[in-house]
Design a protein around this motif. Structure first.
Motif, PDB file in Angstrom:
ATOM      1  N   SER A  14      -4.865  13.807  63.251  1.00 66.56           N
ATOM      2  CA  SER A  14      -4.603  12.432  62.823  1.00 66.56           C
ATOM      3  C   SER A  14      -4.129  12.327  61.375  1.00 66.56           C
ATOM      4  O   SER A  14      -3.644  11.294  60.963  1.00 66.56           O
ATOM      5  CB  SER A  14      -5.864  11.586  62.981  1.00 66.56           C
ATOM      6  N   GLY A  15      -4.314  13.384  60.596  1.00 64.84           N
ATOM      7  CA  GLY A  15      -3.928  13.335  59.189  1.00 64.84           C
ATOM      8  C   GLY A  15      -5.081  12.974  58.263  1.00 64.84           C
ATOM      9  O   GLY A  15      -4.958  13.028  57.054  1.00 64.84           O
ATOM     10  N   ALA A  16      -6.229  12.586  58.819  1.00 66.45           N
ATOM     11  CA  ALA A  16      -7.406  12.281  58.000  1.00 66.45           C
ATOM     12  C   ALA A  16      -8.124  13.580  57.670  1.00 66.45           C
ATOM     13  O   ALA A  16      -8.094  14.526  58.438  1.00 66.45           O
ATOM     14  CB  ALA A  16      -8.351  11.357  58.767  1.00 66.45           C
ATOM     15  N   LEU A  17      -8.770  13.634  56.534  1.00 70.67           N
ATOM     16  CA  LEU A  17      -9.484  14.858  56.139  1.00 70.67           C
ATOM     17  C   LEU A  17     -10.991  14.639  56.173  1.00 70.67           C
ATOM     18  O   LEU A  17     -11.476  13.630  55.691  1.00 70.67           O
ATOM     19  CB  LEU A  17      -9.071  15.274  54.720  1.00 70.67           C
ATOM     20  N   PRO A  18     -11.757  15.582  56.712  1.00 67.70           N
ATOM     21  CA  PRO A  18     -13.213  15.450  56.755  1.00 67.70           C
ATOM     22  C   PRO A  18     -13.880  15.926  55.467  1.00 67.70           C
ATOM     23  O   PRO A  18     -14.878  16.607  55.492  1.00 67.70           O
ATOM     24  CB  PRO A  18     -13.579  16.347  57.932  1.00 67.70           C
ATOM     25  N   GLU A  19     -13.314  15.593  54.351  1.00 63.82           N
ATOM     26  CA  GLU A  19     -13.845  16.064  53.071  1.00 63.82           C
ATOM     27  C   GLU A  19     -15.312  15.688  52.886  1.00 63.82           C
ATOM     28  O   GLU A  19     -16.092  16.477  52.403  1.00 63.82           O
ATOM     29  CB  GLU A  19     -13.029  15.467  51.911  1.00 63.82           C
ATOM     30  N   HIS A  20     -15.662  14.499  53.266  1.00 66.71           N
ATOM     31  CA  HIS A  20     -17.018  14.023  53.012  1.00 66.71           C
ATOM     32  C   HIS A  20     -18.062  14.942  53.640  1.00 66.71           C
ATOM     33  O   HIS A  20     -18.965  15.412  52.969  1.00 66.71           O
ATOM     34  CB  HIS A  20     -17.168  12.592  53.540  1.00 66.71           C
ATOM     35  N   GLY A  21     -17.933  15.264  54.939  1.00 65.71           N
ATOM     36  CA  GLY A  21     -18.912  16.107  55.620  1.00 65.71           C
ATOM     37  C   GLY A  21     -18.916  17.536  55.126  1.00 65.71           C
ATOM     38  O   GLY A  21     -19.967  18.122  54.894  1.00 65.71           O
ATOM     39  N   LEU A  22     -17.752  18.123  54.952  1.00 67.73           N
ATOM     40  CA  LEU A  22     -17.693  19.516  54.510  1.00 67.73           C
ATOM     41  C   LEU A  22     -18.163  19.684  53.074  1.00 67.73           C
ATOM     42  O   LEU A  22     -18.651  20.743  52.707  1.00 67.73           O
ATOM     43  CB  LEU A  22     -16.276  20.074  54.668  1.00 67.73           C
ATOM     44  N   CYS A  23     -18.025  18.659  52.271  1.00 66.90           N
ATOM     45  CA  CYS A  23     -18.501  18.742  50.884  1.00 66.90           C
ATOM     46  C   CYS A  23     -20.013  18.546  50.803  1.00 66.90           C
ATOM     47  O   CYS A  23     -20.662  19.148  49.961  1.00 66.90           O
ATOM     48  CB  CYS A  23     -17.803  17.704  50.019  1.00 66.90           C
ATOM     49  N   ARG A  24     -20.561  17.716  51.663  1.00 69.60           N
ATOM     50  CA  ARG A  24     -21.998  17.434  51.619  1.00 69.60           C
ATOM     51  C   ARG A  24     -22.835  18.511  52.291  1.00 69.60           C
ATOM     52  O   ARG A  24     -23.956  18.780  51.881  1.00 69.60           O
ATOM     53  CB  ARG A  24     -22.293  16.101  52.306  1.00 69.60           C
ATOM     54  N   GLN A  25     -22.325  19.131  53.328  1.00 69.38           N
ATOM     55  CA  GLN A  25     -23.127  20.046  54.130  1.00 69.38           C
ATOM     56  C   GLN A  25     -23.744  21.186  53.336  1.00 69.38           C
ATOM     57  O   GLN A  25     -24.919  21.483  53.532  1.00 69.38           O
ATOM     58  CB  GLN A  25     -22.301  20.580  55.304  1.00 69.38           C
ATOM     59  N   PRO A  26     -23.016  21.855  52.420  1.00 71.61           N
ATOM     60  CA  PRO A  26     -23.652  22.967  51.705  1.00 71.61           C
ATOM     61  C   PRO A  26     -24.878  22.572  50.882  1.00 71.61           C
ATOM     62  O   PRO A  26     -25.718  23.404  50.592  1.00 71.61           O
ATOM     63  CB  PRO A  26     -22.534  23.489  50.797  1.00 71.61           C
ATOM     64  N   VAL A  32     -31.607  27.844  59.497  1.00 72.73           N
ATOM     65  CA  VAL A  32     -31.106  28.471  60.713  1.00 72.73           C
ATOM     66  C   VAL A  32     -29.790  27.794  61.109  1.00 72.73           C
ATOM     67  O   VAL A  32     -29.742  26.582  61.264  1.00 72.73           O
ATOM     68  CB  VAL A  32     -32.108  28.350  61.879  1.00 72.73           C
ATOM     69  N   VAL A  33     -28.742  28.582  61.280  1.00 65.91           N
ATOM     70  CA  VAL A  33     -27.445  28.057  61.703  1.00 65.91           C
ATOM     71  C   VAL A  33     -27.413  28.033  63.225  1.00 65.91           C
ATOM     72  O   VAL A  33     -27.729  29.032  63.870  1.00 65.91           O
ATOM     73  CB  VAL A  33     -26.276  28.937  61.195  1.00 65.91           C
ATOM     74  N   VAL A  34     -27.029  26.898  63.792  1.00 64.09           N
ATOM     75  CA  VAL A  34     -26.834  26.778  65.233  1.00 64.09           C
ATOM     76  C   VAL A  34     -25.365  26.411  65.425  1.00 64.09           C
ATOM     77  O   VAL A  34     -24.961  25.295  65.156  1.00 64.09           O
ATOM     78  CB  VAL A  34     -27.745  25.695  65.847  1.00 64.09           C
ATOM     79  N   PRO A  38     -21.838  31.718  70.094  1.00 61.53           N
ATOM     80  CA  PRO A  38     -22.645  32.776  69.477  1.00 61.53           C
ATOM     81  C   PRO A  38     -21.857  33.715  68.564  1.00 61.53           C
ATOM     82  O   PRO A  38     -22.413  34.248  67.607  1.00 61.53           O
ATOM     83  CB  PRO A  38     -23.243  33.536  70.657  1.00 61.53           C
ATOM     84  N   ASP A  39     -20.579  33.901  68.827  1.00 63.53           N
ATOM     85  CA  ASP A  39     -19.789  34.794  67.971  1.00 63.53           C
ATOM     86  C   ASP A  39     -19.574  34.228  66.569  1.00 63.53           C
ATOM     87  O   ASP A  39     -19.347  34.979  65.627  1.00 63.53           O
ATOM     88  CB  ASP A  39     -18.417  35.079  68.601  1.00 63.53           C
ATOM     89  N   PHE A  40     -19.632  32.902  66.427  1.00 62.32           N
ATOM     90  CA  PHE A  40     -19.387  32.287  65.118  1.00 62.32           C
ATOM     91  C   PHE A  40     -20.460  32.651  64.100  1.00 62.32           C
ATOM     92  O   PHE A  40     -20.208  32.637  62.898  1.00 62.32           O
ATOM     93  CB  PHE A  40     -19.296  30.768  65.229  1.00 62.32           C
ATOM     94  N   THR A  41     -21.660  32.950  64.580  1.00 65.32           N
ATOM     95  CA  THR A  41     -22.765  33.255  63.664  1.00 65.32           C
ATOM     96  C   THR A  41     -23.463  34.569  64.015  1.00 65.32           C
ATOM     97  O   THR A  41     -24.625  34.762  63.659  1.00 65.32           O
ATOM     98  CB  THR A  41     -23.784  32.097  63.641  1.00 65.32           C
ATOM     99  N   ASP A  42     -22.768  35.448  64.702  1.00 62.05           N
ATOM    100  CA  ASP A  42     -23.280  36.795  65.014  1.00 62.05           C
ATOM    101  C   ASP A  42     -24.638  36.781  65.725  1.00 62.05           C
ATOM    102  O   ASP A  42     -25.530  37.569  65.411  1.00 62.05           O
ATOM    103  CB  ASP A  42     -23.367  37.636  63.735  1.00 62.05           C
ATOM    104  N   VAL A  43     -24.784  35.906  66.691  1.00 62.58           N
ATOM    105  CA  VAL A  43     -26.067  35.757  67.384  1.00 62.58           C
ATOM    106  C   VAL A  43     -26.511  37.053  68.063  1.00 62.58           C
ATOM    107  O   VAL A  43     -27.678  37.442  67.959  1.00 62.58           O
ATOM    108  CB  VAL A  43     -26.006  34.596  68.402  1.00 62.58           C
ATOM    109  N   SER A  65     -22.742  29.371  53.952  1.00 65.23           N
ATOM    110  CA  SER A  65     -21.665  30.310  54.282  1.00 65.23           C
ATOM    111  C   SER A  65     -20.823  29.791  55.436  1.00 65.23           C
ATOM    112  O   SER A  65     -19.594  29.880  55.402  1.00 65.23           O
ATOM    113  CB  SER A  65     -22.236  31.675  54.658  1.00 65.23           C
ATOM    114  N   TYR A  66     -21.482  29.247  56.458  1.00 61.96           N
ATOM    115  CA  TYR A  66     -20.778  28.707  57.613  1.00 61.96           C
ATOM    116  C   TYR A  66     -19.871  27.548  57.196  1.00 61.96           C
ATOM    117  O   TYR A  66     -18.725  27.453  57.636  1.00 61.96           O
ATOM    118  CB  TYR A  66     -21.811  28.261  58.647  1.00 61.96           C
ATOM    119  N   ALA A  67     -20.358  26.680  56.306  1.00 58.81           N
ATOM    120  CA  ALA A  67     -19.561  25.549  55.815  1.00 58.81           C
ATOM    121  C   ALA A  67     -18.379  26.038  54.986  1.00 58.81           C
ATOM    122  O   ALA A  67     -17.271  25.497  55.093  1.00 58.81           O
ATOM    123  CB  ALA A  67     -20.436  24.608  54.995  1.00 58.81           C
ATOM    124  N   GLU A  68     -18.597  27.057  54.164  1.00 59.26           N
ATOM    125  CA  GLU A  68     -17.505  27.598  53.353  1.00 59.26           C
ATOM    126  C   GLU A  68     -16.424  28.217  54.236  1.00 59.26           C
ATOM    127  O   GLU A  68     -15.232  28.033  53.986  1.00 59.26           O
ATOM    128  CB  GLU A  68     -18.045  28.613  52.353  1.00 59.26           C
TER     129      GLU A  68
END
Length: 86
Positions: A14-26, A32-34, A38-43, A65-68
């Motif tokens: 859509s052209g919108a950026l999710p800056e707000h969530g990705l900046c706040r999450q760290p 515990v990352v969910v 499973p491959d995204f976090t080496d389960v 790390s996942y957010a970065e």
């Protein structure tokens, strides 16, 4: 993070950026990352390494790390989809 990554996919289209969530999450407390796959976090590797005394699923830096990684992925995707300037 799954919600943020799904939002990221819609935002890129859509052209919108999710800056707000990705900046706040760290900054959020997370031990515990969910992830949605499973491959995204080496389960599987974490399951093999888990013992009575150690639990690799508990990682206070894991969500950060996942957010970065999501931020890097988003930046690359946005760059690849950028329209040429007129």
């Amino acid at each position: 993070m799954t919600v943020l990554l799904e939002f990221e996919q819609r935002a890129v289209s859509s052209g919108a950026l999710p800056e707000h969530g990705l900046c706040r999450q760290p900054a959020l407390k997370c031990d515990v990352v969910v992830s949605n796959h499973p491959d995204f976090t080496d389960v599987m590797e974490k399951l093999k390494a888990r013992t009575v005394r150690t639990n690799p699923f508990i990682d206070p830096a894991g969500c950060r790390s996942y957010a970065e990684e999501a931020r890097v992925h988003l930046d690359k995707r946005l760059e690849s989809e950028k329209l040429p300037k007129k």
